[in-house]
Design a protein around this motif. Structure first.
Motif, PDB file in Angstrom:
ATOM      1  N   ASN A  34      69.897  49.582  55.447  1.00  0.00           N
ATOM      2  CA  ASN A  34      71.068  49.407  55.996  1.00  0.00           C
ATOM      3  C   ASN A  34      71.918  48.519  55.497  1.00  0.00           C
ATOM      4  OD1 ASN A  34      72.787  49.869  58.176  1.00  0.00           O
ATOM      5  ND2 ASN A  34      71.590  48.758  59.862  1.00  0.00           N
ATOM      6  N   THR A  35      73.213  48.525  55.969  1.00  0.00           N
ATOM      7  CA  THR A  35      74.247  47.146  55.643  1.00  0.00           C
ATOM      8  C   THR A  35      75.124  46.807  56.679  1.00  0.00           C
ATOM      9  OG1 THR A  35      74.334  48.420  53.345  1.00  0.00           O
ATOM     10  CG2 THR A  35      75.975  46.710  53.725  1.00  0.00           C
ATOM     11  N   HIS A  36      74.768  45.559  56.554  1.00  0.00           N
ATOM     12  CA  HIS A  36      75.670  44.779  57.637  1.00  0.00           C
ATOM     13  C   HIS A  36      76.666  44.018  57.156  1.00  0.00           C
ATOM     14  CE1 HIS A  36      76.334  42.384  61.198  1.00  0.00           C
ATOM     15  NE2 HIS A  36      76.522  41.504  60.403  1.00  0.00           N
ATOM     16  N   ARG A  37      77.803  44.445  57.860  1.00  0.00           N
ATOM     17  CA  ARG A  37      79.361  43.446  57.238  1.00  0.00           C
ATOM     18  C   ARG A  37      79.737  42.764  58.150  1.00  0.00           C
ATOM     19  NH1 ARG A  37      79.107  48.856  55.454  1.00  0.00           N
ATOM     20  NH2 ARG A  37      79.165  49.299  53.172  1.00  0.00           N
ATOM     21  N   ASP A  38      80.385  41.804  57.586  1.00  0.00           N
ATOM     22  CA  ASP A  38      81.177  40.694  58.697  1.00  0.00           C
ATOM     23  C   ASP A  38      82.069  39.865  57.794  1.00  0.00           C
ATOM     24  OD1 ASP A  38      81.247  39.343  61.038  1.00  0.00           O
ATOM     25  OD2 ASP A  38      79.365  38.894  61.350  1.00  0.00           O
TER      26      ASP A  38
END
Length: 162
Positions: free
Chosen positions: A91-95
């Motif tokens: 998965n990839t989390h972006r912020d």
């Protein structure tokens, strides 16, 4: 009697996770337990976090950039000057950070044997993260950043009852 008291105090200290925990935190109110190991990579704006999830061990790379790089897909890595291998992308989390940087945080599954191999390699580990909007992101990490990894794994197993 003095010996018995010493043994009891030592046992109490070893069994009490809040007293000796370095990597794990327990929230009794919410009945949650989490353990994480953090290492700063290179370039300066990269952080590597090793965690244990319900699916097993994971490695997350928090990469802070000024422009979108959209890091998705499997990563390649090389321990010292060995063969190039692959880490499976989960998965990839972006912020967005408070100072205006974008954070791309891809998460990869990794097994415990590979964590030990990285820690014991005695050299450099190079990761290539697959980015869709630009060239791949390359991260070099000296393995001494993982020098306390065995302690982390042992504490995680004890705290989570693995």
């Amino acid at each position: 009697m003095k010996t018995l008291c010493t043994i009891l105090l030592t046992a109490l200290f070893l069994w009490s996770a809040p007293l000796s925990a370095k990597y794990c935190k327990t929230d009794d109110a919410g009945n949650t337990r989490s353990c994480s190991y953090s290492a700063i990579g290179s370039p300066d704006k990269t952080q590597i976090i090793v965690s244990y999830t319900q699916q097993g061990w994971s490695m997350m790379f928090a990469v802070f950039v000024e422009e979108f790089v959209l890091i998705e897909g499997d990563a390649k890595f090389q321990v010292d000057k060995g063969e190039i291998r692959t880490l499976k992308h989960v998965n990839t989390h972006r912020d967005l950070t408070t100072d205006g940087l974008l954070m791309e945080a891809p998460i990869y599954s990794i097994d415990e044997a590979l964590l030990h191999e990285i820690k014991n390699s005695g050299g450099k580990v190079r990761f290539w993260l697959t980015a869709t909007e630009s060239k791949d992101v390359e991260i070099d990490v000296w393995t001494r950043k993982f020098s306390k990894l065995d302690e982390y794994i042992a504490e995680t197993k004890a705290t989570l009852g693995l």
